[in-house]
Scaffold this motif. Structure first.
Motif, short mmCIF file in Angstrom:
data_model
loop_
_atom_site.label_atom_id
_atom_site.label_comp_id
_atom_site.label_asym_id
_atom_site.label_seq_id
_atom_site.Cartn_x
_atom_site.Cartn_y
_atom_site.Cartn_z
N ASN A 18 0.38 -1.64 -0.04
CA ASN A 18 -0.36 -0.16 0.07
C ASN A 18 1.07 1.20 -0.11
OD1 ASN A 18 -2.48 -1.21 0.48
ND2 ASN A 18 -1.94 -2.28 2.12
N GLY A 19 2.03 0.97 0.12
CA GLY A 19 2.99 1.80 0.38
C GLY A 19 3.40 3.01 1.58
N PRO A 20 3.99 4.36 1.65
CA PRO A 20 4.38 4.77 2.88
C PRO A 20 2.84 4.76 4.06
CG PRO A 20 5.55 5.88 0.85
CD PRO A 20 4.50 5.06 0.25
N ILE A 21 3.30 5.58 4.86
CA ILE A 21 2.22 5.55 5.63
C ILE A 21 2.96 7.45 5.95
CG2 ILE A 21 1.69 5.98 7.79
CD1 ILE A 21 0.43 3.12 7.21
N ILE A 22 1.88 7.76 5.01
CA ILE A 22 3.09 9.95 5.99
C ILE A 22 1.44 9.99 6.58
CG2 ILE A 22 3.55 11.54 4.73
CD1 ILE A 22 3.50 10.13 2.21
N SER A 70 16.47 1.40 -8.95
CA SER A 70 17.25 2.58 -7.81
C SER A 70 16.22 3.58 -8.07
CB SER A 70 18.03 2.63 -8.54
OG SER A 70 17.81 3.44 -9.54
N HIS A 71 15.76 4.32 -9.18
CA HIS A 71 14.50 5.37 -9.50
C HIS A 71 13.48 5.91 -8.27
CE1 HIS A 71 13.04 2.66 -12.30
NE2 HIS A 71 11.59 3.58 -11.87
N CYS A 72 13.20 4.59 -7.89
CA CYS A 72 11.75 4.71 -7.52
C CYS A 72 11.36 4.97 -6.39
CB CYS A 72 11.61 2.90 -7.26
SG CYS A 72 10.61 2.21 -8.48
N TRP A 79 8.30 -2.47 -5.44
CA TRP A 79 8.30 -4.07 -5.27
C TRP A 79 6.66 -3.80 -6.48
CZ3 TRP A 79 8.63 -8.36 -3.33
CH2 TRP A 79 7.89 -9.10 -3.56
N ASP A 80 6.35 -2.88 -6.86
CA ASP A 80 5.47 -3.07 -8.19
C ASP A 80 6.44 -3.35 -9.28
OD1 ASP A 80 2.87 -3.00 -6.51
OD2 ASP A 80 3.08 -1.17 -7.07
N THR A 85 8.05 -6.91 -13.73
CA THR A 85 9.00 -6.88 -14.73
C THR A 85 9.73 -8.65 -14.57
OG1 THR A 85 10.45 -4.73 -14.32
CG2 THR A 85 11.99 -7.04 -15.37
N HIS A 86 8.86 -9.67 -13.95
CA HIS A 86 9.42 -10.51 -13.14
C HIS A 86 7.82 -11.85 -13.80
CE1 HIS A 86 13.52 -10.41 -12.27
NE2 HIS A 86 13.12 -9.33 -11.79
N GLU A 87 7.05 -11.20 -13.73
CA GLU A 87 5.57 -11.80 -13.80
C GLU A 87 4.75 -10.91 -15.05
OE1 GLU A 87 3.11 -11.53 -10.09
OE2 GLU A 87 4.82 -11.95 -9.58
N GLY A 88 5.11 -9.91 -15.18
CA GLY A 88 4.07 -9.15 -16.47
C GLY A 88 3.73 -8.56 -16.31
N THR A 89 2.95 -7.36 -16.66
CA THR A 89 1.15 -7.84 -16.27
C THR A 89 0.42 -8.80 -16.75
OG1 THR A 89 0.70 -6.93 -18.42
CG2 THR A 89 2.10 -5.38 -17.44
N ASN A 90 -1.22 -8.30 -16.65
CA ASN A 90 -2.07 -9.33 -16.60
C ASN A 90 -3.16 -9.70 -17.66
OD1 ASN A 90 -2.66 -9.16 -13.74
ND2 ASN A 90 -3.89 -8.03 -13.43
N ASP A 91 -2.20 -8.78 -18.91
CA ASP A 91 -2.27 -9.16 -20.18
C ASP A 91 -1.51 -9.88 -20.49
OD1 ASP A 91 -4.57 -6.92 -21.12
OD2 ASP A 91 -4.21 -5.69 -21.29
#
Length: 120
Positions: A18-22, A70-72, A79-80, A85-91
């Motif tokens: 869910n991303g960082p808690i701010i 590294s840019h994330c 993670w996304d 990269t490794h699983e691909g999109t749902n399509d």
């Protein structure tokens, strides 16, 4: 990976998903980011989960994979990026599944061929 991270703290896995808690301040019906100096201990602990998650991800990668993420800015973004990269999109996943199904359906044994020869 999920089991390993959750064993440390479920809040860390939440940062992956869910991303960082701010921490926010409510001000006249709108919310603004709370200054770091005003964070409570609980808010500080929750915000730290993203840092821990980013450390876990970067520690597990080789230099090529690290360069990819590294840019994330957040663990969720890292993670996304790795998932796509490794699983691909749902399509892409759906297309791979259809290719495998098609190959299975087209698989036939040639006349005069034995099961042993097909396995090779």
């Amino acid at each position: 990976m999920k089991i390993c991270v959750e064993s440390l703290d479920k809040g860390i896995w939440d940062a992956f998903e869910n991303g960082p808690i701010i921490p926010k301040l409510e001000n006249d019906g709108s919310s603004i980011e709370k200054p770091w100096s005003q964070w409570t201990d609980a808010e500080n602990k929750k915000a730290k989960f993203d840092c821990i998650a980013k450390n876990i991800i970067t520690s597990a990668l080789n230099s090529d994979e690290f360069f990819r993420i590294s840019h994330c800015a957040s663990a969720k973004e890292m993670w996304d990026t790795l998932k796509v990269t490794h699983e691909g999109t749902n399509d892409v996943k759906r297309a791979r599944k259809h290719i495998v199904i098609q190959e299975y359906e087209m698989f036939i044994m040639l006349k005069g061929e034995s099961i042993v020869e097909v396995e090779k």
